[in-house]
Design a protein around this motif. Structure first.
Motif, mmCIF file in Angstrom:
data_model
loop_
_atom_site.group_PDB
_atom_site.id
_atom_site.type_symbol
_atom_site.label_atom_id
_atom_site.label_comp_id
_atom_site.label_asym_id
_atom_site.label_seq_id
_atom_site.Cartn_x
_atom_site.Cartn_y
_atom_site.Cartn_z
ATOM 1 N N ILE A 183 0.828 -1.205 0.000
ATOM 2 C CA ILE A 183 0.000 0.000 0.000
ATOM 3 C C ILE A 183 0.863 1.257 0.000
ATOM 4 C CG2 ILE A 183 -0.203 0.103 2.520
ATOM 5 C CD1 ILE A 183 -2.989 0.958 0.001
ATOM 6 N N ASN A 184 2.122 1.104 0.432
ATOM 7 C CA ASN A 184 3.035 2.249 0.453
ATOM 8 C C ASN A 184 4.458 1.755 0.256
ATOM 9 O OD1 ASN A 184 4.874 4.363 1.572
ATOM 10 N ND2 ASN A 184 2.948 5.414 2.001
ATOM 11 N N ARG A 185 5.126 2.327 -0.715
ATOM 12 C CA ARG A 185 6.540 2.024 -0.951
ATOM 13 C C ARG A 185 7.317 3.325 -0.850
ATOM 14 N NH1 ARG A 185 10.411 4.007 -5.010
ATOM 15 N NH2 ARG A 185 11.869 2.327 -5.496
ATOM 16 N N HIS A 186 8.356 3.330 -0.020
ATOM 17 C CA HIS A 186 9.146 4.539 0.189
ATOM 18 C C HIS A 186 10.625 4.169 0.118
ATOM 19 C CE1 HIS A 186 9.711 8.516 2.640
ATOM 20 N NE2 HIS A 186 10.528 8.431 1.614
ATOM 21 N N ALA A 187 11.318 4.716 -0.865
ATOM 22 C CA ALA A 187 12.759 4.494 -1.016
ATOM 23 C C ALA A 187 13.499 5.796 -0.759
ATOM 24 C CB ALA A 187 13.082 3.974 -2.417
ATOM 25 N N SER A 188 14.696 5.687 -0.186
ATOM 26 C CA SER A 188 15.479 6.893 0.090
ATOM 27 C C SER A 188 16.962 6.590 -0.046
ATOM 28 C CB SER A 188 15.181 7.423 1.501
ATOM 29 O OG SER A 188 15.595 6.493 2.489
ATOM 30 N N LEU A 189 17.722 7.649 -0.287
ATOM 31 C CA LEU A 189 19.177 7.583 -0.332
ATOM 32 C C LEU A 189 19.729 8.388 0.838
ATOM 33 C CD1 LEU A 189 19.714 8.282 -4.150
ATOM 34 C CD2 LEU A 189 19.605 6.063 -3.015
ATOM 35 N N PRO A 190 20.776 7.895 1.502
ATOM 36 C CA PRO A 190 21.336 8.639 2.639
ATOM 37 C C PRO A 190 21.779 10.040 2.229
ATOM 38 C CG PRO A 190 22.218 6.410 2.557
ATOM 39 C CD PRO A 190 21.470 6.611 1.279
ATOM 40 N N PHE A 191 21.426 11.009 3.060
ATOM 41 C CA PHE A 191 21.782 12.405 2.814
ATOM 42 C C PHE A 191 22.210 13.009 4.142
ATOM 43 C CE2 PHE A 191 20.880 16.932 2.094
ATOM 44 C CZ PHE A 191 21.448 17.126 0.843
ATOM 45 N N PRO A 192 23.425 13.534 4.257
ATOM 46 C CA PRO A 192 23.915 14.020 5.554
ATOM 47 C C PRO A 192 22.999 15.079 6.163
ATOM 48 C CG PRO A 192 25.695 13.923 3.945
ATOM 49 C CD PRO A 192 24.423 13.689 3.185
ATOM 50 N N ASN A 193 22.644 14.900 7.434
ATOM 51 C CA ASN A 193 21.767 15.858 8.103
ATOM 52 C C ASN A 193 22.352 17.263 8.119
ATOM 53 O OD1 ASN A 193 19.755 14.005 8.734
ATOM 54 N ND2 ASN A 193 20.802 13.336 10.586
ATOM 55 N N VAL A 194 23.672 17.343 8.233
ATOM 56 C CA VAL A 194 24.294 18.660 8.329
ATOM 57 C C VAL A 194 24.066 19.469 7.054
ATOM 58 C CG1 VAL A 194 26.551 17.898 7.462
ATOM 59 C CG2 VAL A 194 26.406 19.864 9.030
#
Length: 323
Positions: free
Chosen positions: A119-130
């Motif tokens: 019902i939900n697919r969420h992909a992400s790539l690491p991105f520095p918080n700073v």
């Protein structure tokens, strides 16, 4: 009640197999028919809803080149009634694009009829918080580091252990043929059998991994006896279809962290298992040497194998188990 879900783990693995091996025409079959379906990608504008996702997911994934690096770093799945979710961490690389990178994916499932659907697919790539908020946001990582450095109950050297992996050959094809619910019932019963055998031989059942298991024994002798009992249990079962079980064992120094085992010995045991055929028990030279005084074991077919990710060739032996 929230519980771990081998069934959803298997469904998610088949979803990713379809992506990796370009079976993109089947991807829509994994998606919910609901208008609330959401598909969130890594691109800035990749937030899509409903029917457009079902119609376009095959072509969208098909536009991606076939990866030449694909490694699962983390995998877990849970369910609670008619809702479930899985979280995967992959290392992925594509030809001609330089270094590989990390992809994080969360899939949320709902039970529609007798099948789990995304019902939900969420992909992400690491991105520095700073770079995003101007600060590093280290609070959680600091707690993790403190637990690893100062928590003896969370991190301790376990010393010498014989690590045993099991794996079911052809599980993806078998699961697709049986259907999710039948496969889940079969593999759950198999896990219960394996866990009981491990306990009977004074071992520690560490975890299940999709269609496989990881266990640890302080005694190499008990690890081999447990492996034999596992193969005999599969051979004698009335369950159909009969599973093609592969077992691999290696002995060395292990580290226990947060209830899981780590170290080169674990990696080598896993790779040895991958080198086995259905119905085989493969044993490292180190494990064989540990039981050299036990004449009840017969080792045959010594061979030198290359184990992925490990330097040099390694000698393994097949343990005869039919009594």
């Amino acid at each position: 009640m929230i519980k771990t879900s081998p069934e959803l783990l298997a469904v998610t693995e088949r979803w990713f197999d379809a992506i990796r091996y370009r079976r993109t025409h089947v991807l829509k079959d994994y998606l919910s028919d609901s208008a609330e379906l959401r598909f969130i990608g890594t691109g800035e504008d990749e937030f899509w809803r409903g029917q457009v996702v079902r119609d376009g997911v095959g072509d969208f994934i098909g536009e991606m080149p076939e990866p030449d690096v694909w490694e699962v770093l983390e995998a877990e799945a849970f369910e609670n009634g008619e809702t479930g979710w899985s979280a995967f961490l992959h290392k992925v690389g594509f030809p001609g694009l330089g270094d590989s990178f990390i992809v994080r994916t969360v899939l949320v499932f709902v039970l529609e009829g007798a099948s789990w659907k995304i019902i939900n697919r969420h992909a992400s790539l690491p991105f520095p918080n700073v770079e995003f908020v101007g600060s590093e946001q280290l609070a959680i990582q600091s707690l993790v580091n403190a637990a690893l450095n100062d928590g003896p109950e969370l991190l301790q050297t376990e010393g010498l252990a014989s690590v045993l992996f099991t794996d079911v050959e052809g599980s993806t094809t078998l699961a697709e043929a049986m259907g999710n619910q039948s496969w889940s019932a079969l593999i759950d019963q198999h896990f219960q059998t394996v866990e009981g055998i491990v306990a009977a031989h004074r071992g520690q059942f560490v975890k299940s991994l999709g269609d496989g298991t990881l266990s640890s024994f302080q005694s190499a002798n008990e690890a081999l006896l447990a492996a034999i009992d596992m193969q005999e249990a599969v051979n004698l079962t009335d369950m159909e279809p009969r599973l093609g079980l592969r077992v691999g064992i290696h002995t060395g120094e292990v580290v226990l962290a947060r209830g899981d085992f780590f170290g080169t010995v674990v990696n080598k045991a896993a790779r040895i298992t991958s080198s086995a055929n259905a119905g085989e028990i493969l044993v490292s030279d180190e494990t064989r040497a540990m039981v050299s005084g036990h004449h009840e074991f017969k080792f045959v077919d010594a061979k030198s194998v290359t184990l992925k990710g490990l330097p040099k060739d390694h000698t393994v032996y097949r343990l005869q188990w039919a009594r």
